[in-house]
Design a protein around this motif. Structure first.
Motif, PDB file in Angstrom:
ATOM      1  N   LYS A  22       0.850  -1.179   0.000  1.00  0.00           N
ATOM      2  CA  LYS A  22       0.000   0.000   0.000  1.00  0.00           C
ATOM      3  C   LYS A  22       0.892   1.237   0.000  1.00  0.00           C
ATOM      4  CE  LYS A  22      -2.259   1.523   3.562  1.00  0.00           C
ATOM      5  NZ  LYS A  22      -1.626   2.847   3.761  1.00  0.00           N
ATOM      6  N   ILE A  23       0.345   2.339  -0.479  1.00  0.00           N
ATOM      7  CA  ILE A  23       1.111   3.580  -0.520  1.00  0.00           C
ATOM      8  C   ILE A  23       1.155   4.182   0.875  1.00  0.00           C
ATOM      9  CG2 ILE A  23       1.187   5.921  -1.494  1.00  0.00           C
ATOM     10  CD1 ILE A  23      -0.125   4.800  -4.017  1.00  0.00           C
ATOM     11  N   PRO A  24       2.324   4.614   1.335  1.00  0.00           N
ATOM     12  CA  PRO A  24       2.440   5.161   2.685  1.00  0.00           C
ATOM     13  C   PRO A  24       1.539   6.376   2.888  1.00  0.00           C
ATOM     14  CG  PRO A  24       4.612   4.750   1.738  1.00  0.00           C
ATOM     15  CD  PRO A  24       3.617   4.577   0.634  1.00  0.00           C
ATOM     16  N   SER A  25       1.179   6.625   4.158  1.00  0.00           N
ATOM     17  CA  SER A  25       0.316   7.752   4.489  1.00  0.00           C
ATOM     18  C   SER A  25       1.059   9.073   4.458  1.00  0.00           C
ATOM     19  CB  SER A  25      -0.294   7.552   5.885  1.00  0.00           C
ATOM     20  OG  SER A  25      -1.036   6.358   5.953  1.00  0.00           O
ATOM     21  N   TYR A  26       2.353   9.062   4.780  1.00  0.00           N
ATOM     22  CA  TYR A  26       3.113  10.301   4.917  1.00  0.00           C
ATOM     23  C   TYR A  26       4.420  10.202   4.133  1.00  0.00           C
ATOM     24  CZ  TYR A  26      -0.148  10.502   8.830  1.00  0.00           C
ATOM     25  OH  TYR A  26      -1.295  10.486   9.598  1.00  0.00           O
ATOM     26  N   GLY A  27       5.093  11.345   4.037  1.00  0.00           N
ATOM     27  CA  GLY A  27       6.345  11.384   3.305  1.00  0.00           C
ATOM     28  C   GLY A  27       6.149  11.738   1.845  1.00  0.00           C
ATOM     29  N   PRO A  28       7.148  11.527   0.994  1.00  0.00           N
ATOM     30  CA  PRO A  28       7.082  11.987  -0.403  1.00  0.00           C
ATOM     31  C   PRO A  28       6.228  11.126  -1.330  1.00  0.00           C
ATOM     32  CG  PRO A  28       9.202  10.951   0.034  1.00  0.00           C
ATOM     33  CD  PRO A  28       8.504  11.031   1.356  1.00  0.00           C
ATOM     34  N   LEU A  29       6.038   9.839  -1.038  1.00  0.00           N
ATOM     35  CA  LEU A  29       5.393   8.943  -1.997  1.00  0.00           C
ATOM     36  C   LEU A  29       3.906   9.210  -2.230  1.00  0.00           C
ATOM     37  CD1 LEU A  29       7.131   5.500  -1.318  1.00  0.00           C
ATOM     38  CD2 LEU A  29       7.437   7.045  -3.265  1.00  0.00           C
TER      39      LEU A  29
ATOM     40  N   HIS B 241      -6.648  -3.423 -10.870  1.00  0.00           N
ATOM     41  CA  HIS B 241      -7.708  -2.666 -10.200  1.00  0.00           C
ATOM     42  C   HIS B 241      -7.946  -1.373 -10.968  1.00  0.00           C
ATOM     43  CE1 HIS B 241      -9.901  -0.505  -7.062  1.00  0.00           C
ATOM     44  NE2 HIS B 241      -9.957  -1.612  -6.351  1.00  0.00           N
ATOM     45  N   ASN B 242      -9.197  -0.926 -11.074  1.00  0.00           N
ATOM     46  CA  ASN B 242      -9.493   0.319 -11.785  1.00  0.00           C
ATOM     47  C   ASN B 242      -8.740   1.510 -11.204  1.00  0.00           C
ATOM     48  OD1 ASN B 242     -11.194  -0.962 -13.537  1.00  0.00           O
ATOM     49  ND2 ASN B 242     -13.069  -0.009 -12.819  1.00  0.00           N
ATOM     50  N   ASN B 243      -8.524   1.483  -9.882  1.00  0.00           N
ATOM     51  CA  ASN B 243      -7.863   2.589  -9.200  1.00  0.00           C
ATOM     52  C   ASN B 243      -6.386   2.305  -8.939  1.00  0.00           C
ATOM     53  OD1 ASN B 243      -7.911   5.181  -7.820  1.00  0.00           O
ATOM     54  ND2 ASN B 243      -7.837   4.047  -5.894  1.00  0.00           N
ATOM     55  N   VAL B 244      -5.797   1.368  -9.671  1.00  0.00           N
ATOM     56  CA  VAL B 244      -4.386   1.047  -9.473  1.00  0.00           C
ATOM     57  C   VAL B 244      -3.521   2.256  -9.830  1.00  0.00           C
ATOM     58  CG1 VAL B 244      -4.022   0.115 -11.809  1.00  0.00           C
ATOM     59  CG2 VAL B 244      -2.592  -0.680  -9.902  1.00  0.00           C
TER      60      VAL B 244
ATOM     61  N   GLN C 277     -12.634  -1.432  -0.180  1.00  0.00           N
ATOM     62  CA  GLN C 277     -12.071  -0.103  -0.382  1.00  0.00           C
ATOM     63  C   GLN C 277     -11.489   0.054  -1.788  1.00  0.00           C
ATOM     64  OE1 GLN C 277     -12.281   2.392   1.989  1.00  0.00           O
ATOM     65  NE2 GLN C 277     -13.595   0.870   2.958  1.00  0.00           N
ATOM     66  N   PRO C 278     -11.453   1.292  -2.301  1.00  0.00           N
ATOM     67  CA  PRO C 278     -10.848   1.533  -3.616  1.00  0.00           C
ATOM     68  C   PRO C 278      -9.346   1.235  -3.650  1.00  0.00           C
ATOM     69  CG  PRO C 278     -12.271   3.342  -2.984  1.00  0.00           C
ATOM     70  CD  PRO C 278     -12.093   2.502  -1.767  1.00  0.00           C
ATOM     71  N   THR C 279      -8.741   1.053  -2.468  1.00  0.00           N
ATOM     72  CA  THR C 279      -7.319   0.708  -2.412  1.00  0.00           C
ATOM     73  C   THR C 279      -7.099  -0.798  -2.429  1.00  0.00           C
ATOM     74  OG1 THR C 279      -7.483   0.936  -0.001  1.00  0.00           O
ATOM     75  CG2 THR C 279      -6.603   2.797  -1.221  1.00  0.00           C
ATOM     76  N   GLY C 280      -8.196  -1.572  -2.409  1.00  0.00           N
ATOM     77  CA  GLY C 280      -8.088  -3.019  -2.465  1.00  0.00           C
ATOM     78  C   GLY C 280      -8.670  -3.689  -1.230  1.00  0.00           C
ATOM     79  N   GLY C 281      -8.851  -5.011  -1.284  1.00  0.00           N
ATOM     80  CA  GLY C 281      -9.406  -5.756  -0.161  1.00  0.00           C
ATOM     81  C   GLY C 281     -10.910  -5.895  -0.258  1.00  0.00           C
ATOM     82  N   LYS C 282     -11.461  -6.835   0.521  1.00  0.00           N
ATOM     83  CA  LYS C 282     -12.898  -7.127   0.484  1.00  0.00           C
ATOM     84  C   LYS C 282     -13.542  -6.880   1.846  1.00  0.00           C
ATOM     85  CE  LYS C 282     -13.480  -8.528  -3.779  1.00  0.00           C
ATOM     86  NZ  LYS C 282     -14.374  -7.778  -4.686  1.00  0.00           N
ATOM     87  N   MET C 283     -14.851  -6.666   1.829  1.00  0.00           N
ATOM     88  CA  MET C 283     -15.586  -6.505   3.076  1.00  0.00           C
ATOM     89  C   MET C 283     -15.502  -7.800   3.881  1.00  0.00           C
ATOM     90  SD  MET C 283     -19.521  -5.273   3.696  1.00  0.00           S
ATOM     91  CE  MET C 283     -20.257  -6.589   2.744  1.00  0.00           C
ATOM     92  N   VAL C 284     -15.229  -7.655   5.173  1.00  0.00           N
ATOM     93  CA  VAL C 284     -15.068  -8.815   6.033  1.00  0.00           C
ATOM     94  C   VAL C 284     -16.208  -8.872   7.043  1.00  0.00           C
ATOM     95  CG1 VAL C 284     -13.572  -9.980   7.684  1.00  0.00           C
ATOM     96  CG2 VAL C 284     -12.571  -8.708   5.776  1.00  0.00           C
ATOM     97  N   ASP C 285     -16.950  -9.986   7.043  1.00  0.00           N
ATOM     98  CA  ASP C 285     -17.967 -10.249   8.061  1.00  0.00           C
ATOM     99  C   ASP C 285     -18.942  -9.102   8.268  1.00  0.00           C
ATOM    100  OD1 ASP C 285     -16.975 -12.784   8.503  1.00  0.00           O
ATOM    101  OD2 ASP C 285     -15.543 -12.092  10.003  1.00  0.00           O
ATOM    102  N   GLY C 286     -19.314  -8.411   7.206  1.00  0.00           N
ATOM    103  CA  GLY C 286     -20.367  -7.406   7.306  1.00  0.00           C
ATOM    104  C   GLY C 286     -19.945  -6.058   7.830  1.00  0.00           C
ATOM    105  N   GLY C 287     -18.704  -5.911   8.253  1.00  0.00           N
ATOM    106  CA  GLY C 287     -18.237  -4.626   8.747  1.00  0.00           C
ATOM    107  C   GLY C 287     -18.806  -4.270  10.111  1.00  0.00           C
ATOM    108  N   MET C 288     -18.763  -2.990  10.445  1.00  0.00           N
ATOM    109  CA  MET C 288     -19.171  -2.532  11.770  1.00  0.00           C
ATOM    110  C   MET C 288     -20.040  -1.286  11.654  1.00  0.00           C
ATOM    111  SD  MET C 288     -16.664  -1.798  15.006  1.00  0.00           S
ATOM    112  CE  MET C 288     -16.118  -3.509  14.951  1.00  0.00           C
TER     113      MET C 288
END
Length: 563
Positions: A126-133, A422-425, A493-504
């Protein structure tokens, strides 16, 4: 002396206590205050000083567009925890002269020299949250000038003058913004330029402390006199590019110089006689339209606000919409999402049939195609209205604080996926999936409501809730924003992964224990949580008299005012 009993003491207290201590004399049960009502103009922003700046511009003869730009510039100074010219911007403008709604996508693109292979070589999933990337081109300033060129009235020197003055002389930091600035320090203080800009005397400001940003004043002065090219092709662009190179980043002068915003056509669905408008992807606005299309198939009004059946139905509709959001929403220059199909009534009918009225779904698949932020709104005496949202994305942004400029660059690129196919890759010169969305509502072709709610994936959920509060539950403009909110997390999420157990399901205070028990019986996983319920601002226009009603967020520093 006769002893005072508990009953008689309570009776005495009720007789002398002000009425609001146990019930409001006027207004609605959930409203924290009455709506603001004015005839000439209205502004609602997330910080009182920004609202006053917008009103000052309007009183000087500026229009709603001038006022929106001025307020946004002011927010970049006084609320750097959610905004600034290092970020992106989206807006909708109702042009009273043409009787037409315009949409602007002023989001920036990824660096041309940064490739997907770079992330793979770094071993990142995944792309880091902070820094230059995660840094992408900041689009806000170009957005200002696109808006101003088409609709503006006052010169940009007048529009930016209040923010320049405040940046030089300082302003007292509010409690909430001081909290978020201090919370940002552990994450961002290691990045060059951050301490110098946002930590006077070695620490982030406290509540009430006078804070100045003279570097930002100079930057604003250059923009006011030199125009957008100063930012994208002049001294500011060279400073940004040099700083990013020093930090090992990829954002270049060429990326800035080639940036363009885009006028787009807003899209809508009709919800019980009201046309609700959003902007098409790369934002997530159409998720609100998808939710509303599904809800329209149910008798929401008879369910009652806050009932377990309403919350259940809403959450399931949200799950369905967000699975499409994860699959389809991306930069249309790379993947053309089937917007018309996704927001169609026919599609909503087929999707709603998947909802079990007595059981929470553990997961849904996306349908098949047959396809921390500020919000402000302004309105003027001519009838122009602006719905504008702007953000650095994750709080104050990436931490990348170019030397001597007074602002932080956004980390919006974090929202790209690194999943091939992924469309948002991630791809070079591509706009990432965006969470920030302005909203607008018309009725019979006339402007009725300009509104927005801040807060990541909260936004389309809250857009739909505001609409149902107003239309199905008959709340006034202030109450519609103050009423307890619900938030579902855990969808794909648009960043990848699937819904797990219905969420919260997160429920704001005010939902009864009985309702919670009924939701648990349907299979929902519940969590009480403080915060994360967004920041609401709204202006409504009386279609008969033209009078404006304003409302603002009671959970934050929001302020609506008119004259």
């Amino acid at each position: 002396m006769k002893p005072i009993t508990i009953i008689s003491l309570v009776t005495c207290l009720l007789l002398v206590a002000p009425s609001w201590s146990y019930d409001r004399v006027t207004g609605k049960p959930f409203a924290s205050r009455s709506e603001v009502i004015a005839t000439n103009a209205m502004a609602a922003t997330s910080q009182p000083l920004a609202t006053q700046v917008a009103l000052d511009i309007l009183k000087q003869g500026g229009n709603a567009i001038d006022a929106a730009i001025a307020a946004n510039a002011m927010l970049g100074l006084v609320e750097p925890t959610g905004s600034g010219i290092g970020g992106d911007l989206f807006a909708m403008v109702w042009d009273a002269k043409e009787q037409k709604l315009y949409g602007l996508n002023a989001s920036g693109r990824s660096p041309k020299s940064l490739t997907l292979e770079h992330f793979e070589l770094q071993g990142l999933d995944k792309i880091p949250s902070y820094g230059p990337l995660p840094v992408s081109v900041p689009g806000a300033v170009d957005g200002w000038f696109k808006l101003h060129e088409k609709f503006g009235k006052l010169p940009m020197t007048s529009i930016l003058a209040p923010s320049i003055e405040y940046a030089k002389k300082g302003f007292p930091v509010t409690e909430l913004i001081a909290y978020y600035m201090q919370a940002s320090v552990p994450k961002l203080e290691k990045y060059p330029g951050f301490k110098e800009t946002y930590m006077p005397n070695g620490r982030a400001p406290n509540k009430g402390q006078i804070f100045t940003n003279k570097d930002l004043a100079v930057t604003y002065e250059k923009i006011a006199t030199g125009g957008r090219d100063v930012f994208y092709k002049g001294d500011i662009a060279h400073s940004i590019a040099a700083y990013m190179k020093q930090q090992g980043g990829f954002l270049s002068y060429e990326d800035l110089a080639s940036h363009t915003s885009e006028w787009v056509t807003p899209v809508s669905t009709n919800y019980k006689g009201y046309d609700v408008w959003e902007l098409p992807p790369n934002g997530q606005g159409i998720a609100a339209l998808q939710i509303l299309n599904i809800l329209e198939r149910y008798d929401i009004e008879s369910m009652g606000f806050g009932s377990s059946q309403y919350i259940h139905t809403f959450v399931e509709a949200k799950k369905l919409a967000f699975e499409d959001r994860a699959k389809y929403y991306s930069d249309p220059a790379f993947n053309n999402a089937p917007v018309n199909w996704l927001i169609s009534k026919e599609y909503a009918k087929s999707r709603s049939q998947l909802i079990d009225s007595n059981k929470a779904a553990k997961r849904y698949d996306a349908g098949i195609n047959e396809g921390d932020t500020i919000y402000l709104t302004t309105a003027d005496k001519e009838g122009n209205m602006v719905s504008l949202i702007q953000s650095n994305y994750r709080g104050m942004g990436s931490g990348m604080t170019p030397t001597g400029l007074g602002f932080i660059l956004q980390d919006r690129g974090e929202l790209f996926s690194l999943e091939p196919g992924h469309n948002n890759v991630y791809a070079p010169n591509k706009r990432p999936f965006h969470t920030i969305i302005p909203a607008f509502v018309t009725r019979n072709g006339q402007p009725w409501l300009s509104f927005g709610v801040m807060g990541g994936s909260t936004q389309p959920q809250m857009h739909a809730q505001i609409i149902t509060n107003l239309i199905d539950f008959g709340m006034n403009l202030q109450e519609a924003g103050d009423a307890p909110r619900m938030l579902h997390t855990g969808s794909s999420q648009p960043t990848g992964g699937k819904m797990v157990d219905g969420g919260m399901v997160h429920l704001e205070s005010g939902v009864s224990p009985k309702v919670k028990r009924e939701l648990l019986e349907k299979g929902h996983v519940l969590q009480d949580s403080l915060g994360n319920y967004g920041g609401y601002q709204a202006i409504m226009r009386d279609l008969e008299t033209g009078v404006y009603y304003g409302a603002s967020e009671s959970r934050k520093d929001g302020h609506a005012a008119g004259y």
